[in-house]
Enzyme design. Structure first.
Site, PDB file in Angstrom:
ATOM      1  N   CYS A  77       0.463  -1.149   0.178  1.00  0.00           N
ATOM      2  CA  CYS A  77       0.190  -0.044   0.260  1.00  0.00           C
ATOM      3  C   CYS A  77       1.190   0.888  -0.260  1.00  0.00           C
ATOM      4  CB  CYS A  77      -1.186   0.028   1.152  1.00  0.00           C
ATOM      5  SG  CYS A  77      -1.834  -1.377   1.259  1.00  0.00           S
ATOM      6  N   HIS A 121      -2.343   8.280   5.990  1.00  0.00           N
ATOM      7  CA  HIS A 121      -2.683   7.255   5.739  1.00  0.00           C
ATOM      8  C   HIS A 121      -4.582   6.469   5.704  1.00  0.00           C
ATOM      9  CE1 HIS A 121      -1.841   2.762   3.447  1.00  0.00           C
ATOM     10  NE2 HIS A 121      -1.800   2.632   4.631  1.00  0.00           N
ATOM     11  N   GLU A 131      -1.215   5.987  13.744  1.00  0.00           N
ATOM     12  CA  GLU A 131      -0.179   7.642  12.767  1.00  0.00           C
ATOM     13  C   GLU A 131      -1.154   8.581  12.725  1.00  0.00           C
ATOM     14  OE1 GLU A 131      -2.620   7.618   8.938  1.00  0.00           O
ATOM     15  OE2 GLU A 131      -0.389   8.955   8.003  1.00  0.00           O
ATOM     16  N   LYS A 159      -9.723   8.329   2.262  1.00  0.00           N
ATOM     17  CA  LYS A 159     -10.001   7.246   1.548  1.00  0.00           C
ATOM     18  C   LYS A 159     -11.573   6.806   1.981  1.00  0.00           C
ATOM     19  CE  LYS A 159      -5.200   4.799   2.076  1.00  0.00           C
ATOM     20  NZ  LYS A 159      -4.539   5.107   2.123  1.00  0.00           N
ATOM     21  N   HIS A 195      -9.817   1.779   0.141  1.00  0.00           N
ATOM     22  CA  HIS A 195      -8.415   2.191   0.125  1.00  0.00           C
ATOM     23  C   HIS A 195      -7.717   1.005  -1.436  1.00  0.00           C
ATOM     24  CE1 HIS A 195      -3.817   1.196   0.371  1.00  0.00           C
ATOM     25  NE2 HIS A 195      -4.156   0.701   1.896  1.00  0.00           N
ATOM     26  N   PHE A 199       1.706  -3.131   3.981  1.00  0.00           N
ATOM     27  CA  PHE A 199       2.572  -4.654   4.821  1.00  0.00           C
ATOM     28  C   PHE A 199       3.845  -4.788   4.545  1.00  0.00           C
ATOM     29  CE2 PHE A 199      -2.212  -7.037   4.812  1.00  0.00           C
ATOM     30  CZ  PHE A 199      -2.151  -6.057   5.061  1.00  0.00           C
TER      31      PHE A 199
END
Lengths: 79, 436
Positions: B188, B329, B339, B360, B365, B424
């Site tokens: 991502c 994010h 975050e 998002k 996403h 990830f």
């Protein structure tokens, strides 16, 4: 035109996205119909699938025009 | 930030002062809010939502049944008719993620007006488009063919249809761009890494123009089921899809998968100026880090995010006081608060003046395309002095001094924006953009 020829023409039109009028017996897949080497591999597979025939590698290499394909399949079917 | 840290930043700014500047001269988006940068942006600012019931396949036996899919329809309505972008006979030679990349890249290249004429110009124009996952549906279909004992019937286009770097390949073939041809795969974080790395290729002199971004299309059984198994997707809003993506909200329960692509044309500043190109903004900072912690979860306090942002500030020669907007994010998972915590810690007192939102909430996403789409949103936030909203932020799970732009867009001065993407594997990337 035979049933086989009709079907071959239809498959070529579908796979190469060309106009039907361009798919003459003499038309070469690569030189006249814009195919590349991967397209011709896929085309031969489509013939095998549609006509339930096996086209071995060395025979496939010799199928470069629409007529080559029709002749080969007609011969297989007659045998 | 301490005085010592500030001095360090000024020093690094001095070290970077001689480098080639990189500006954005073309942009393209196709995604859940539709086709076309201006269309998508105006829908985003209006608070519209691109999430719905999954329509591409029957998801009724999966726990997650919502996604952000690209709307199909006429171009005038800001929707996608694929045959207008990719010839029908070529479509089956590429997975859907390549279709998405080609659509957005075509849009971006046409928007930039860059048409290299000479061999030299073509060789100085490159492509770096990535994807988080690549041709998942293609791999699924091919697996079935093999499983059925029909391995000899496997399409010769299977491999080139699934390979991630083939978006870059197809774009280069379409336009004759013969410069660096590269691709990024960092889950991502792909979109930000692609733009950041491509900008550095220009700074370093490998190219004058780079087409960069990300493309993704994993709204397919394997994609949804796989992220479901990892307990990453929202499952509690199947009856109310538009409420499913809710970053920072206490009722959030996972991310919503989106599909599409974001692509930018990056160009060396003098090169863009010389040809009279329209300049949207400048890439001024880029920072990366690795968590070295866990395959899917960020560490406590999200120090990886903190370090990526800090490193981006250093490369820009800026301090937190200079940042007006952060595109988070913020995926609508438990990690949102980590975050937030990392941003608060980095910004200190400057956090009070900051706007930070997660787009998002409207798009879902887009995985490997997310960072590129959000970089474009960050550039437009600067252009229009508008912070796009965080939809569905009804009750934050954690209070903050940072304005998270709940529900409606805000008109506010935005000169510099930072965009975060984390992936990830514990990979983090931050990009800083400003107006020119």
């Amino acid at each position: 035109m035979s049933e086989i020829a009709d079907k071959v023409k239809k498959i070529v039109v579908e796979h190469l996205g060309v106009e039907e009028s361009k798919v003459t017996p003499e038309a070469s897949f690569i030189d006249d119909l814009g195919a590349d080497s991967l397209d011709t591999v896929e085309l031969v597979m489509a013939f095998e699938e549609a006509f339930n025939v096996e086209i071995p590698e060395d025979a496939a290499e010799k199928i470069t025009t629409v007529k080559d394909a029709i002749d080969y399949i007609e011969k297989q079917k007659a045998a | 930030m301490s005085n010592g840290e500030r001095a360090g930043l000024l020093l690094s700014a001095g070290m970077n002062s001689g480098r080639r500047r990189v500006v954005v001269t073309g942009m393209g988006i196709v995604g859940p809010l539709g086709l076309g940068v201006e269309n998508v942006w105006s829908r985003l600012i209006a608070g519209e939502n691109g999430i719905g019931k999954i329509s591409q396949f029957d998801a009724s036996d999966l726990p997650a049944q919502v996604a952000g899919e690209v709307p199909e329809g006429p171009r005038e309505e800001g929707k996608l008719t694929l045959s207008e972008w990719v010839p029908t006979k070529d479509q089956r030679k590429m997975d859907r993620f390549i279709h998405m990349g080609l659509v957005a890249a075509t849009e971006a290249v046409e928007d930039s007006g860059w048409k290299p004429q000479t061999e030299e110009e073509k060789c100085r124009t490159g492509v770096m488009i990535g994807s988080g996952i690549g041709g998942l549906q293609t791999i699924y279909d091919a697996s079935i063919t093999v499983h059925e004992g029909r391995a000899k019937r496997l399409s010769p286009f299977f491999i080139p249809s699934a390979l991630i770097n083939l978006v870059s390949g197809h774009v280069s073939i379409k336009y004759g761009f013969q410069g660096p041809n590269h691709s990024v795969v960092t889950a991502c974080a792909t979109g930000v890494h692609a733009i950041g790395d491509a900008a550095r290729l220009i700074m370093f002199g490998d190219a004058d123009v780079m087409v960069a971004g990300g493309a993704e299309a994993t709204v397919c059984p394997l994609g949804i089921a796989g992220f479901c198994s990892a307990r990453a997707l929202s499952t509690g809003f199947n009856a109310t899809p538009q409420q499913a993506s809710r970053p920072w909200d206490k009722d959030r329960d996972g991310f919503v998968m989106g599909e599409g692509s974001g692509i930018v044309v990056l160009e060396e500043y003098e090169h863009a100026k010389a040809r009279g190109a329209k300049i949207y903004g400048e890439i001024i900072g880029y920072g990366m880090s690795g968590d070295a912690y866990h395959i899917t979860a960020p560490s406590e306090g999200h120090y990886g995010a903190y370090r990526a942002m800090r490193s981006a500030l250093q490369s820009a020669g800026l301090t937190t006081a200079d940042i007006n907007y952060v595109n988070a994010h913020g995926t609508s998972t438990m990690a949102d608060d980590l975050e937030l915590e990392a941003v608060e810690r980095l910004f200190g007192d400057d956090a009070k003046k900051l706007a930070m939102s997660s787009t998002k909430s409207a798009t879902g996403h887009l995985l490997g395309a997310a960072g590129a789409v959000e970089a474009i949103f960050s550039i437009l936030a600067i252009r229009d002095n508008v912070a796009p909203p965080t939809l569905n932020l009804d009750n934050p799970s954690r209070e903050s001094v940072i304005d998270r732009v709940a529900h409606t867009a805000q008109q506010r001065p935005i000169n510099v924006a930072l965009s975060n993407s984390f992936g990830f594997g514990g990979t983090n990337a931050s990009l800083i953009v400003r107006g020119v």
